[in-house]
Scaffold this motif. Structure first.
Motif, PDB file in Angstrom:
ATOM      1  N   SER A  85       0.853  -1.199   0.000  1.00  0.00           N
ATOM      2  CA  SER A  85       0.000   0.000   0.000  1.00  0.00           C
ATOM      3  C   SER A  85       0.881   1.238   0.000  1.00  0.00           C
ATOM      4  CB  SER A  85      -0.952   0.028   1.194  1.00  0.00           C
ATOM      5  OG  SER A  85      -0.246   0.212   2.393  1.00  0.00           O
ATOM      6  N   MET A  86       0.405   2.282  -0.631  1.00  0.00           N
ATOM      7  CA  MET A  86       1.147   3.541  -0.730  1.00  0.00           C
ATOM      8  C   MET A  86       0.175   4.689  -0.945  1.00  0.00           C
ATOM      9  SD  MET A  86       2.435   3.648  -4.684  1.00  0.00           S
ATOM     10  CE  MET A  86       2.346   5.413  -4.731  1.00  0.00           C
ATOM     11  N   ASN A  87       0.612   5.886  -0.628  1.00  0.00           N
ATOM     12  CA  ASN A  87      -0.183   7.082  -0.906  1.00  0.00           C
ATOM     13  C   ASN A  87       0.206   7.647  -2.263  1.00  0.00           C
ATOM     14  OD1 ASN A  87      -1.616   7.227   1.555  1.00  0.00           O
ATOM     15  ND2 ASN A  87       0.212   7.993   2.536  1.00  0.00           N
ATOM     16  N   TYR A  88      -0.793   8.149  -2.972  1.00  0.00           N
ATOM     17  CA  TYR A  88      -0.585   8.768  -4.284  1.00  0.00           C
ATOM     18  C   TYR A  88      -1.448  10.024  -4.310  1.00  0.00           C
ATOM     19  CZ  TYR A  88      -0.394   9.247  -9.382  1.00  0.00           C
ATOM     20  OH  TYR A  88      -0.192   9.713 -10.652  1.00  0.00           O
ATOM     21  N   PHE A  89      -0.827  11.181  -4.510  1.00  0.00           N
ATOM     22  CA  PHE A  89      -1.537  12.461  -4.491  1.00  0.00           C
ATOM     23  C   PHE A  89      -1.340  13.191  -5.817  1.00  0.00           C
ATOM     24  CE2 PHE A  89       0.041  11.718  -0.162  1.00  0.00           C
ATOM     25  CZ  PHE A  89      -1.138  11.774   0.565  1.00  0.00           C
ATOM     26  N   VAL A  90      -2.362  13.915  -6.233  1.00  0.00           N
ATOM     27  CA  VAL A  90      -2.259  14.828  -7.365  1.00  0.00           C
ATOM     28  C   VAL A  90      -2.683  16.202  -6.862  1.00  0.00           C
ATOM     29  CG1 VAL A  90      -3.048  15.383  -9.697  1.00  0.00           C
ATOM     30  CG2 VAL A  90      -2.817  12.979  -9.007  1.00  0.00           C
ATOM     31  N   ASN A  91      -1.875  17.205  -7.160  1.00  0.00           N
ATOM     32  CA  ASN A  91      -2.163  18.598  -6.814  1.00  0.00           C
ATOM     33  C   ASN A  91      -2.521  18.779  -5.344  1.00  0.00           C
ATOM     34  OD1 ASN A  91      -1.666  19.355  -9.470  1.00  0.00           O
ATOM     35  ND2 ASN A  91      -3.794  19.055 -10.061  1.00  0.00           N
ATOM     36  N   ASP A  92      -1.610  18.372  -4.475  1.00  0.00           N
ATOM     37  CA  ASP A  92      -1.753  18.551  -3.017  1.00  0.00           C
ATOM     38  C   ASP A  92      -3.047  17.989  -2.461  1.00  0.00           C
ATOM     39  OD1 ASP A  92       0.729  19.804  -2.642  1.00  0.00           O
ATOM     40  OD2 ASP A  92      -0.090  21.735  -3.284  1.00  0.00           O
ATOM     41  N   VAL A 128      -3.297  16.205 -16.561  1.00  0.00           N
ATOM     42  CA  VAL A 128      -3.120  17.257 -17.560  1.00  0.00           C
ATOM     43  C   VAL A 128      -1.783  17.954 -17.328  1.00  0.00           C
ATOM     44  CG1 VAL A 128      -5.586  17.615 -17.931  1.00  0.00           C
ATOM     45  CG2 VAL A 128      -4.419  18.937 -16.186  1.00  0.00           C
ATOM     46  N   ASP A 129      -1.313  18.608 -18.355  1.00  0.00           N
ATOM     47  CA  ASP A 129      -0.050  19.335 -18.315  1.00  0.00           C
ATOM     48  C   ASP A 129      -0.009  20.246 -17.090  1.00  0.00           C
ATOM     49  OD1 ASP A 129       2.431  20.206 -19.185  1.00  0.00           O
ATOM     50  OD2 ASP A 129       1.583  21.776 -20.445  1.00  0.00           O
ATOM     51  N   GLY A 130       1.009  20.089 -16.274  1.00  0.00           N
ATOM     52  CA  GLY A 130       1.184  20.942 -15.104  1.00  0.00           C
ATOM     53  C   GLY A 130       0.727  20.326 -13.795  1.00  0.00           C
ATOM     54  N   ASP A 131      -0.031  19.206 -13.829  1.00  0.00           N
ATOM     55  CA  ASP A 131      -0.414  18.542 -12.588  1.00  0.00           C
ATOM     56  C   ASP A 131       0.841  18.124 -11.830  1.00  0.00           C
ATOM     57  OD1 ASP A 131      -3.139  18.737 -12.985  1.00  0.00           O
ATOM     58  OD2 ASP A 131      -3.404  16.649 -13.611  1.00  0.00           O
ATOM     59  N   GLU A 132       0.781  18.220 -10.514  1.00  0.00           N
ATOM     60  CA  GLU A 132       1.911  17.806  -9.693  1.00  0.00           C
ATOM     61  C   GLU A 132       1.533  16.545  -8.932  1.00  0.00           C
ATOM     62  OE1 GLU A 132       3.996  20.752  -7.514  1.00  0.00           O
ATOM     63  OE2 GLU A 132       3.733  22.246  -9.089  1.00  0.00           O
ATOM     64  N   ILE A 133       2.404  15.540  -9.020  1.00  0.00           N
ATOM     65  CA  ILE A 133       2.151  14.227  -8.438  1.00  0.00           C
ATOM     66  C   ILE A 133       3.143  13.982  -7.318  1.00  0.00           C
ATOM     67  CG2 ILE A 133       2.230  11.749  -8.893  1.00  0.00           C
ATOM     68  CD1 ILE A 133       1.575  12.462 -11.821  1.00  0.00           C
ATOM     69  N   GLU A 134       2.640  13.437  -6.204  1.00  0.00           N
ATOM     70  CA  GLU A 134       3.506  12.959  -5.130  1.00  0.00           C
ATOM     71  C   GLU A 134       3.180  11.488  -4.926  1.00  0.00           C
ATOM     72  OE1 GLU A 134       4.140  13.432  -0.353  1.00  0.00           O
ATOM     73  OE2 GLU A 134       3.221  15.093  -1.439  1.00  0.00           O
ATOM     74  N   GLN A 135       4.186  10.633  -5.010  1.00  0.00           N
ATOM     75  CA  GLN A 135       3.974   9.205  -4.824  1.00  0.00           C
ATOM     76  C   GLN A 135       5.013   8.686  -3.856  1.00  0.00           C
ATOM     77  OE1 GLN A 135       4.577   8.482  -9.011  1.00  0.00           O
ATOM     78  NE2 GLN A 135       6.317   7.162  -8.518  1.00  0.00           N
ATOM     79  N   HIS A 136       4.638   7.655  -3.110  1.00  0.00           N
ATOM     80  CA  HIS A 136       5.515   7.153  -2.058  1.00  0.00           C
ATOM     81  C   HIS A 136       6.046   5.763  -2.341  1.00  0.00           C
ATOM     82  CE1 HIS A 136       4.847  10.536   0.717  1.00  0.00           C
ATOM     83  NE2 HIS A 136       3.777  10.670  -0.015  1.00  0.00           N
ATOM     84  N   SER A 137       6.026   5.351  -3.582  1.00  0.00           N
ATOM     85  CA  SER A 137       6.610   4.084  -4.008  1.00  0.00           C
ATOM     86  C   SER A 137       6.617   4.050  -5.521  1.00  0.00           C
ATOM     87  CB  SER A 137       5.802   2.918  -3.445  1.00  0.00           C
ATOM     88  OG  SER A 137       6.475   1.703  -3.694  1.00  0.00           O
ATOM     89  N   SER A 138       7.068   2.954  -6.083  1.00  0.00           N
ATOM     90  CA  SER A 138       7.118   2.788  -7.532  1.00  0.00           C
ATOM     91  C   SER A 138       5.707   2.636  -8.105  1.00  0.00           C
ATOM     92  CB  SER A 138       7.944   1.538  -7.855  1.00  0.00           C
ATOM     93  OG  SER A 138       7.970   1.312  -9.229  1.00  0.00           O
ATOM     94  N   VAL A 139       5.443   3.338  -9.205  1.00  0.00           N
ATOM     95  CA  VAL A 139       4.130   3.311  -9.850  1.00  0.00           C
ATOM     96  C   VAL A 139       4.314   3.044 -11.332  1.00  0.00           C
ATOM     97  CG1 VAL A 139       2.103   4.706 -10.447  1.00  0.00           C
ATOM     98  CG2 VAL A 139       3.132   4.927  -8.207  1.00  0.00           C
ATOM     99  N   THR A 140       3.430   2.250 -11.909  1.00  0.00           N
ATOM    100  CA  THR A 140       3.427   2.008 -13.336  1.00  0.00           C
ATOM    101  C   THR A 140       2.268   2.780 -13.954  1.00  0.00           C
ATOM    102  OG1 THR A 140       4.369  -0.185 -13.073  1.00  0.00           O
ATOM    103  CG2 THR A 140       3.268   0.257 -15.153  1.00  0.00           C
ATOM    104  N   TYR A 141       2.560   3.563 -15.008  1.00  0.00           N
ATOM    105  CA  TYR A 141       1.551   4.338 -15.729  1.00  0.00           C
ATOM    106  C   TYR A 141       1.289   3.658 -17.056  1.00  0.00           C
ATOM    107  CZ  TYR A 141       2.613   8.092 -12.464  1.00  0.00           C
ATOM    108  OH  TYR A 141       2.787   8.827 -11.330  1.00  0.00           O
TER     109      TYR A 141
END
Length: 73
Positions: free
Chosen positions: A27-34, A57-70
């Motif tokens: 399990s991990m946290n995944y955030f977009v735009n705070d 979308v262009d300019g979104d800021e992502i914070e992830q706490h582990s490896s993620v596959t897109y």
């Protein structure tokens, strides 16, 4: 398919659209735009989502706490 990894990485989105995200982490946290999007992503079937589809979308800021596959849809 692209993979981003870091213990607590912050990324800036460059022109992406619909993506499916997944991880092999328990399990991990995944955030977009705070916190605009706040997901617990992972393989723990008790509370984590195994995959999640979102529009980035262009300019979104992502914070992830582990490896993620897109995976682009």
């Amino acid at each position: 398919m692209a993979e981003a990894s870091s213990l607590a990485s912050s990324l800036r989105v460059l022109l992406r659209k619909n993506d499916k995200i997944s991880t092999t982490t328990n399990s991990m946290n995944y955030f977009v735009n705070d916190g605009e999007v706040n997901i617990i992503l992972g393989t723990d079937s008790g509370f984590a989502e195994p995959t999640y589809t979102l529009e980035l979308v262009d300019g979104d800021e992502i914070e992830q706490h582990s490896s993620v596959t897109y995976t682009r849809l």
